[in-house]
Design an enzyme around this catalytic site. Structure first.
Site, PDB file in Angstrom:
ATOM      1  N   ASP A  42      -8.999   4.455   6.433  1.00  0.00           N
ATOM      2  CA  ASP A  42      -7.746   4.618   7.181  1.00  0.00           C
ATOM      3  C   ASP A  42      -8.036   5.365   8.477  1.00  0.00           C
ATOM      4  O   ASP A  42      -8.199   6.591   8.480  1.00  0.00           O
ATOM      5  CB  ASP A  42      -6.746   5.390   6.323  1.00  0.00           C
ATOM      6  N   GLU A  73      -6.667   6.494  11.802  1.00  0.00           N
ATOM      7  CA  GLU A  73      -5.505   6.785  12.639  1.00  0.00           C
ATOM      8  C   GLU A  73      -5.471   8.289  12.889  1.00  0.00           C
ATOM      9  O   GLU A  73      -6.279   9.031  12.330  1.00  0.00           O
ATOM     10  CB  GLU A  73      -4.213   6.311  11.971  1.00  0.00           C
ATOM     11  N   ASP A 108       0.861  -1.176   0.000  1.00  0.00           N
ATOM     12  CA  ASP A 108       0.000   0.000   0.000  1.00  0.00           C
ATOM     13  C   ASP A 108       0.895   1.223   0.000  1.00  0.00           C
ATOM     14  O   ASP A 108       2.020   1.176   0.491  1.00  0.00           O
ATOM     15  CB  ASP A 108      -0.957  -0.004   1.199  1.00  0.00           C
TER      16      ASP A 108
END
Length: 224
Positions: free
Chosen positions: A112, A114, A24
């Site tokens: 995602d 985070e 990725d």
């Protein structure tokens, strides 16, 4: 790319057995880059950033996704790095819309989750608020009808959402988690349940490709 470098990655890939291996990244990939990764044994899947953490479409995504397909990747996904302070549903809609307009072929969307480094896009200090925002995000991406999953770690989840946060819709979909160990551990032996997930789908086990094909800018992933 030097043949010795590609040979290094190939031998590393052989050592990981028959499981799927991929990368990725955020940024630009060329067909040459993709071919290097495929030849090194990491062409089972690629995951490309399609939405920036500041809440905008990644204009490099269409070209990078196309390059991976042309370079021989078996599967290509995209990931969305949301800005939690902006309209959640609109971000999902705009990312998918832009991908459609550009004719991008992809299999899955990954969220995602985070800490957000972009100015004005940080998660709230209130974990209950963040958990509710995650619920909105899960609902929005699920409504697209496109297969999806979540990228997060035990640390990030507990820090942002709280250990008690469970988003059933997210927990019923795939989990991709990061954990870097030395020596490399491409397995789920380290996994502990969190956030309602009792088993992961995929693991990011290194945060660099060693500078071999993408100058260290690609993360390395494994799934059984």
């Amino acid at each position: 790319m030097a043949s010795s470098s590609c040979s290094f990655l190939f031998l590393l890939a052989i050592g990981l057995g028959l499981a799927a291996r991929g990368v990725d990244f955020a940024g630009v990939a060329t067909v040459k880059t993709a071919q290097c990764l495929v030849n090194a044994g990491f062409g089972d899947f690629g995951i490309v950033r399609a939405w920036h953490s500041y809440g905008g479409f990644d204009v490099d995504a269409p070209g990078s996704v196309a390059a991976l397909w042309q370079g021989g990747f078996k599967e290509v996904d995209v990931y969305l790095f949301p800005c939690p302070t902006k309209n959640i549903a609109l971000q999902v809609k705009e990312m998918v819309g832009n991908l459609t307009v550009h004719g991008v072929k992809y299999h899955n969307i990954w969220l995602d989750i985070e800490e957000d480094p972009s100015t004005g896009c940080g998660w709230s200090n209130n974990k209950e608020t963040n958990c509710a925002t995650m619920g909105e995000l899960a609902k929005a991406v699920n409504a697209t009808g496109i297969p999806w999953g979540t990228y997060t770690s035990t640390y990030e989840w507990s820090t942002l959402m709280g250990e008690s946060c469970v988003v059933p819709l997210a927990a019923s979909h795939r989990l991709w988690y990061p954990h870097y160990e030395r020596p490399h551990n491409p397995s789920f032996s380290d996994f502990r349940s969190f956030g309602g997930w009792t088993a992961p789908y995929m693991k990011q086990y290194d945060d660099t490709d060693g500078g071999v094909c993408m100058g260290g800018q690609a993360d390395i992933n494994w799934r059984p």
